[in-house]
Design a protein around this motif. Structure first.
Motif, mmCIF file in Angstrom:
data_model
loop_
_atom_site.group_PDB
_atom_site.id
_atom_site.type_symbol
_atom_site.label_atom_id
_atom_site.label_comp_id
_atom_site.label_asym_id
_atom_site.label_seq_id
_atom_site.Cartn_x
_atom_site.Cartn_y
_atom_site.Cartn_z
ATOM 1 N N GLN A 117 -5.177 -1.047 -7.370
ATOM 2 C CA GLN A 117 -6.419 -0.443 -6.914
ATOM 3 C C GLN A 117 -6.114 1.004 -6.537
ATOM 4 O O GLN A 117 -5.670 1.292 -5.418
ATOM 5 N N ALA B 195 -7.887 3.772 -6.068
ATOM 6 C CA ALA B 195 -8.665 4.435 -5.012
ATOM 7 C C ALA B 195 -8.236 3.947 -3.633
ATOM 8 O O ALA B 195 -8.170 4.721 -2.678
ATOM 9 N N ALA B 196 -7.928 2.671 -3.548
ATOM 10 C CA ALA B 196 -7.510 2.088 -2.273
ATOM 11 C C ALA B 196 -6.018 2.259 -2.039
ATOM 12 O O ALA B 196 -5.520 1.923 -0.962
ATOM 13 N N LYS B 197 -5.300 2.779 -3.035
ATOM 14 C CA LYS B 197 -3.843 2.936 -2.972
ATOM 15 C C LYS B 197 -3.184 1.603 -2.604
ATOM 16 O O LYS B 197 -2.376 1.520 -1.657
ATOM 17 N N SER B 198 -3.536 0.613 -3.384
ATOM 18 C CA SER B 198 -3.023 -0.727 -3.159
ATOM 19 C C SER B 198 -2.405 -1.239 -4.455
ATOM 20 O O SER B 198 -2.924 -0.996 -5.554
ATOM 21 N N THR C 193 0.861 -1.183 0.000
ATOM 22 C CA THR C 193 0.000 0.000 0.000
ATOM 23 C C THR C 193 0.889 1.222 0.000
ATOM 24 O O THR C 193 2.049 1.179 0.422
ATOM 25 N N ASP D 29 0.901 5.808 0.068
ATOM 26 C CA ASP D 29 0.157 7.009 0.416
ATOM 27 C C ASP D 29 0.706 8.169 -0.409
ATOM 28 O O ASP D 29 1.903 8.444 -0.385
#
Lengths: 113, 115
Positions: free
Chosen positions: B69, B71-74, B24, B26
């Motif tokens: 992903q 939006a999920a920052k994954s 993940t 940020d």
């Protein structure tokens, strides 16, 4: 032909000494970097040069001084070595600043006794 | 500042099976690159796969694919048909925004493939 080559691959020295690591890339890239990998394998950028100009200088002690005589070479000189300088130092290059992919050298393992 | 987190310090998988490594990140940037690098015991850093954030399609390189992903920052890495030569440390990395021109790495995940 090795794309990004560093010398020496291994370096063992005493505290207080001065040492240099050399790096050369034959990819025609504009940007070169030095990264440090510590004993926990964490990789952190130290410096970046774009066409011989310093563009990134992270919080690194003044004892570390990079030099880029031309865009194919980026050397790292370390003065007054300390125990905490023991690490693997990676040189890398990319086609241009911000272009993404980095090509790494094999790393130079520095051990300070 | 951008951060990259790999929450799995170690993973293991049997040869020929599939494994997924998590990552993940940020950032407040909209345009950036994400990478997976592999570092075998030889120490060499090898690019496994890259993903441009503006591309919706997940990148694939032979047995390696990502699940991006935004939006999920994954940004997870899936290795199919694992081979013994896949044993290595895997690093997730980010480049973009104010960190353009440098890679910010995660902590790494040690993957061991068992025969």
């Amino acid at each position: 032909d090795t794309a990004v080559s560093q010398t020496p691959k291994y370096l063992v020295t005493q505290m207080g000494n001065d040492k240099s690591i050399k790096c050369e890339q034959n990819l025609g890239h504009d940007t070169m970097y030095w990264y440090k990998q510590d004993s926990k394998k964490f990789l952190k950028i130290m410096f970046s040069y774009n066409n011989k100009e310093l563009i990134i200088n992270e919080t690194v002690p003044n004892r570390f001084s990079p030099k880029s005589p031309d865009k194919a070479h980026l050397n790292l000189h370390i003065n007054s070595l300390e125990l905490g300088d023991s690490a693997v130092y990676f040189c890398a290059s990319s086609q241009r600043q911000g272009h993404g992919e980095l090509f790494f050298g094999e790393g130079s393992r520095l051990t300070v006794l | 500042a951008q951060t990259v987190t790999q929450s799995q310090p170690e993973m293991s998988v049997q040869e020929a099976e599939t494994v997924t490594l998590s990552c993940t990140y940020d950032t407040s940037e909209s345009n950036y690159y994400l990478f997976w690098y592999k570092q075998p015991p030889s120490r060499q850093m090898i690019l496994v796969i890259r993903q441009e954030a503006y591309k919706q399609q997940n990148a694939t390189e032979n047995r390696f694919s990502v699940n991006f992903q935004k939006a999920a920052k994954s940004f997870s890495l899936k290795i199919s048909d694992s081979q013994l030569g896949d044993t290595a440390m895997y690093f997730c990395a980010f480049s973009g925004g104010t960190s353009y021109g440098k890679l910010t790495f995660g902590q790494g995940t040690i993957l061991t493939v068992h025969p």
